[in-house]
Design an enzyme around this catalytic site. Structure first.
Site, PDB file in Angstrom:
ATOM      1  CD  GLU A 207      33.995  34.580  41.391  1.00 20.50           C
ATOM      2  OE1 GLU A 207      34.880  34.718  40.524  1.00 20.50           O
ATOM      3  OE2 GLU A 207      32.941  33.953  41.185  1.00 20.50           O
TER       4      GLU A 207
ATOM      5  CD  GLU B 272      37.368  30.707  41.690  1.00 22.34           C
ATOM      6  OE1 GLU B 272      36.821  30.786  40.555  1.00 22.34           O
ATOM      7  OE2 GLU B 272      36.732  30.596  42.748  1.00 22.34           O
TER       8      GLU B 272
END
Length: 581
Positions: free
Chosen positions: A158, A234
């Site tokens: 991320e 995710e």
């Protein structure tokens, strides 16, 4: 040998379209003797892949080492995945977030003068290269084209939520490829245009993270990546818990609807989490968005398998939905059975402050040394300054307490200063008495701009404006407490060490109820179960069966505050706390 490639619309395994149905299972949050059980239950839910992060700080608590013993045996874990007939995705970071202390970055990095985290800064790049080479020495021989399970590796984590240094990402790719990783490489970002732009790099396959509105989020991802397979790396099927808040859950119906949207369009998915496990010891992270909020010991995450590895309603709903799109075995995992219920008496044995010489290492100085100066990664530091001739006076910490400070005068408790309450001042009632402060690191920040901050008493310490000098700082190793002979030790006010014994007919999962206790840590047979705190929401500590044994077992408790009932009560299952209505 098989090979995974990025196709025009699909992942291609041996040239055939392959829909990845994966689940996150962090080997470092599960007792190693339970890895095979959790992996098998993943396959029974219909998963074909296991994903894991790799925690740099746990493998390399000091620079130059890479520990793979016991619960850090990544090779063993990946081979168990292969033995189950499943594939693997490895996400080594070097930053992992994961609600894990410091996002996985080792605290010794912070002691390198001038280092810049998650940037193309030479000192940081040098350190992470050593780390990644050690990881890939394990992973490279276990790639799918060499007969192993690993068919995807992720670069960073991320990153678009943190920075946009393309040189840094490119250097990670270079190190990864030169270390022999040949499988496709991916990135992950939340499906926000700016994050996707900042976290992308040519040649890396982009994936997204989200837990709802799957069609909308895939549309945003497709705008940045017109071809290639869609993947939610995710899929947030639950959420983590923080001390003092309710137990977070997501409804089965909402999560299942979002999952169906992913699979219906041929998208690939990685459940985050499939099985969360536990932040054993003092490994939990913390968030700070204006207020410091440490995470609880349980990482149950409201996942398909609960903290103790038992199937939940989500498990069965997801299994049914997956069966619409992929083969699922007929076998079902056994449902949870009640754990042994009993009480064990606890005996106060010693005052923590009287054990400093047994578990501490002293360092004199003109100021209270930070954890970084003491090379203390986590846990506790004890500070003492000479007597002050001011009473009553006000003790002040110049900048911040990180994270919880128990203040004493000549061994007598006088109060607490808590970071989560923005407290850094306290009245001192006694004249001419030494000032003593026990500081607990409650978890290093794992996300955002405060990543990598120092711990301890930050800033000048004064009493009524007069600086305190001539300090002694002790770095404490509380994990040594279970090894000590506590017979005949003194008992005074303040934090205490208690112990007790209990008998078991056979090794078994146990659930230790802690709601009648104050705040502290627990060890069973020398294994650090983690932190407890009456603030909740979590009311139990999970004791994995492999930690216990038939016959006599020993429990040791470090109670920092006060117990309403000084006995160990074991209950029949998890008590994760009140949910939000």
């Amino acid at each position: 040998m098989p090979e995974l490639k990025i196709g025009e619309k699909d992942f291609l395994l041996d040239g055939e379209p392959f829909q990845i149905i994966s689940g996150a299972l962090h080997y470092f949050r599960v007792h190693p003797d339970q890895w095979a059980d959790r992996i098998h239950k993943a396959r029974l839910m219909g998963l074909n892949t296991i994903e894991t992060y790799v925690p740099w700080n746990l493998h390399a608590p000091t620079r130059g080492e890479f520990d793979t013993s016991a619960g850090l045996d990544l090779e063993r874990f990946l081979k168990l995945v292969a033995a189950e007939g499943m594939h693997a995705i490895v996400r080594p970071g070097p930053y992992i977030c994961a609600e894990w202390s410091n996002g996985g970055l080792p605290p010794w990095l912070l002691r390198i003068e001038g280092v810049e985290l998650r940037r193309a800064e030479p000192q940081y790049l040098s350190a992470l290269t050593e780390y990644l080479q050690a990881v890939y020495q394990i992973v490279a021989p276990l790639q799918v084209d060499r007969g192993g399970p690993v068919f995807l590796v992720q670069i960073e984590n991320e990153y678009g939520a943190y920075g946009s240094d393309k040189e840094y990402l490119a250097e990670l790719v270079r190190v990864t490829r030169e270390a022999g990783i040949t499988v496709p490489l991916t990135t992950i970002d939340q499906p926000d245009p700016q994050m996707l732009e900042d976290g992308r790099l040519d040649g890396l396959h982009m994936t997204a993270s989200f837990g709802s509105r799957s069609t909308e989020r895939f549309k945003t991802l497709r705008e940045f990546q017109p071809t290639g397979p869609l993947m939610c790396m995710e899929f947030w099927d639950g959420w983590f818990d923080s001390w003092g808040f309710h137990h977070h859950t997501t409804t089965v119906e909402d999560s299942d609807t979002a999952l169906d949207e992913i699979l219906r369009v041929g998208g690939s998915v990685n459940f985050y989490m499939f099985h969360g496990g536990t932040n054993f010891g003092m490994t939990n992270g913390a968030n700070d968005k204006g207020a410091y909020v440490p995470l609880v010991t349980s990482y149950d995450y409201d996942a398909p398998l609960d903290e103790a590895g038992n199937p939940t309603a989500k498990y069965h709903a997801f299994r049914k939905t997956i069966a619409k799109y992929a083969p699922v075995l007929d076998e079902l995992p056994a449902e949870a059975t009640p754990a042994p219920v009993f009480d064990a008496s606890l005996t106060p044995r010693a005052s923590l402050l009287d054990l400093l010489g047994e578990i501490g290492e002293a360092r004199p100085g003109d100021h209270p040394a930070t954890y970084e100066e003491l090379e203390q990664d986590t846990g506790f530091v004890f500070y003492q300054a000479p007597a002050v001739d001011i009473a009553p006076g006000t003790l002040r910490i110049g900048e911040e307490v990180r994270d919880r400070a128990y203040v004493f005068q000549d061994g007598i408790p006088v109060g607490i200063m808590a970071r989560d309450a923005h407290e850094r001042a306290l009245a001192l009632p006694l004249l001419a008495s030494p000032v003593q402060i026990l500081v607990e690191d409650q978890g290093r920040v794992n996300y955002g701009p405060r990543l990598g901050e120092a711990k301890g008493l930050i800033g000048e310490v004064t009493v009524d404006g007069i600086p305190l000098t001539d300090w002694t700082s002790w770095r404490l190793d509380v994990d040594r407490l279970p090894e000590l002979d506590l017979e005949g030790c003194s008992l005074n006010l303040g934090p205490q060490v208690l112990d007790g014994e209990f008998e078991l007919a056979e090794a078994a999962d146990l659930f230790l109820e802690t709601s009648a206790w104050g705040k502290g840590l627990v060890w069973v047979n020398g294994f650090n179960l983690g932190r407890y705190w009456r603030k909740g929401p979590t009311q139990t500590l999970y004791v994995p069966a492999p930690v216990t044994r038939a016959g006599r077992n020993r429990i040791v408790v470090l109670e920092l505050e006060a117990m309403a009932h000084p006995s160990a009560q074991f209950v029949d299952g998890l008590r994760l706390g009140q949910i939000e209505f």
